[in-house]
Design an enzyme around this catalytic site. Structure first.
Site, mmCIF file in Angstrom:
data_model
loop_
_atom_site.group_PDB
_atom_site.id
_atom_site.type_symbol
_atom_site.label_atom_id
_atom_site.label_comp_id
_atom_site.label_asym_id
_atom_site.label_seq_id
_atom_site.Cartn_x
_atom_site.Cartn_y
_atom_site.Cartn_z
ATOM 1 N N ASP A 278 0.837 -1.195 0.000
ATOM 2 C CA ASP A 278 0.000 0.000 0.000
ATOM 3 C C ASP A 278 0.881 1.258 0.000
ATOM 4 O OD1 ASP A 278 -2.368 1.444 0.090
ATOM 5 O OD2 ASP A 278 -2.577 1.300 2.267
ATOM 6 N N HIS B 99 -9.895 4.756 -0.448
ATOM 7 C CA HIS B 99 -8.936 4.860 0.647
ATOM 8 C C HIS B 99 -9.586 5.628 1.798
ATOM 9 C CE1 HIS B 99 -4.961 3.742 -1.348
ATOM 10 N NE2 HIS B 99 -5.899 3.458 -2.223
#
Length: 256
Positions: free
Chosen positions: A82, A179
Site C-alpha cells: 500500500d 482509501h
C-alpha cells in the site's frame, strides 16, 4: 484457496457489488487476526502493508508470516503493498511474493506522477503483479478515486460524492478503490459499494480498537510487568471484531 490474484478478486467484487476489505497489517498479530477473521466469516481479504512496516529486514518477516497465514485458511487472500513511493519498493515486494502494489506518486508534479505510475505499471505487469494507482490512464488494474475520504482520523464525518463516483464507475474499465475507509459513516460506505467501490482500505479503526482496550487494561494495573498473551487478549479481540464488522458491512462475508 489461499493466495489469489488481486485483479480477479476485485473483478468479482465489482461484478457482484460488494467490497473486499483491505487491512493494513503492521505485524504478525494483525496478520493472523485478519486471516482467522476472514476464515470465520468466509470473506476474501487483502493483507496490505506500508513501507515503514517492511523496511530493512522487516519485509522478510512480514512476507513469510503473510504467506503462512494464507496457507492456513480456505478463503481468497492477496498480498498488497500500500502507498509505495518508489519503484524500488515495488520491486522488493514483487521479489517477496506480493500479488499487487499501489504506487502513490501524488506528491510529485502531475507529469512526473503519470510517468512514475506508467513505469511501475509496465514493470509490475511484466512480472505478473497487478497495480493500483490514482491515475486511470496509465494501464493500472485498480483506480483509487477521490470522492471525499482522507487518511487517518476524521475530525468530522466525511460526506462522499456518490454522484461523482457513479459517473466514474460508468466509464472506468477497472475496479474502483476507496482509501480512508475508517470512520466513514456506514450508510455512505454502503452507497459507495452500490456505486462501484470494490475495495475499501481500513487501518485507523483497527489500531483505535486495539489501543482503547490496551489503555483500559494498563490503566487498571498497578504492576506493568505482564505476559503479552494476557495483556493483548482483549485488544486483539477488539481488533478482530472491528475486522469482522467491516466484512459484514462491505458485503464480503460469505463471498469466499
Amino acid at each position: 484457496m489461499s493466495i489469489v490474484s488481486f485483479k480477479e478478486m476485485l473483478a468479482d467484487a465489482r461484478r457482484n457489488r460488494y467490497a473486499v476489505p483491505m487491512f493494513d497489517l503492521s505485524n504478525t498479530t494483525m496478520i493472523r487476526a485478519a486471516a482467522e477473521s476472514a476464515e470465520e466469516l468466509g470473506s476474501p481479504v487483502i493483507f496490505a502493508a506500508i513501507w515503514p512496516d517492511l523496511d530493512g529486514s522487516l519485509l522478510g518477516y512480514w512476507a513469510n508470516a503473510a504467506r503462512y497465514a494464507a496457507t492456513q485458511v480456505k478463503v481468497p487472500v492477496a498480498l498488497h503493498l500500500d502507498h509505495a513511493t518508489t519503484i524500488e519498493q515495488c520491486r522488493k515486494c514483487a521479489d517477496a511474493g506480493f500479488q499487487s502494489v499501489m504506487i502513490d506518486a501524488s506528491a510529485e508534479p502531475f507529469e512526473k506522477n503519470v510517468a512514475v505510475t506508467a513505469a511501475v505499471a509496465g514493470e509490475m505487469h511484466r512480472r505478473g503483479l497487478d497495480v493500483e494507482a490514482e491515475l486511470g490512464h496509465t494501464g493500472v488494474d485498480a483506480l483509487a478515486v477521490s470522492i471525499g475520504t482522507a487518511h487517518g482520523v476524521y475530525e468530522s464525518a466525511p460526506n462522499l460524492d456518490i454522484a461523482r463516483l457513479a459517473e466514474i464507475d460508468k466509464v472506468s474499465p477497472v475496479p474502483l478503490v476507496l482509501h480512508g475507509g475508517s470512520g466513514t459513516p456506514e450508510d455512505q460506505l454502503r452507497a459507495a459499494i452500490a456505486n462501484g467501490i470494490a475495495k475499501i482500505n481500513i487501518y485507523s479503526e483497527l489500531t483505535a480498537a486495539w489501543n482503547r482496550e490496551m489503555f483500559e487494561f494498563l490503566r487498571n494495573r498497578r504492576e506493568m510487568t505482564c505476559w503479552f498473551s494476557v495483556s493483548c487478549r482483549r485488544p486483539e479481540e477488539a481488533m478482530r471484531e472491528a475486522m469482522r464488522a467491516k466484512m459484514r458491512l462491505f458485503g464480503s462475508a460469505g463471498r469466499a
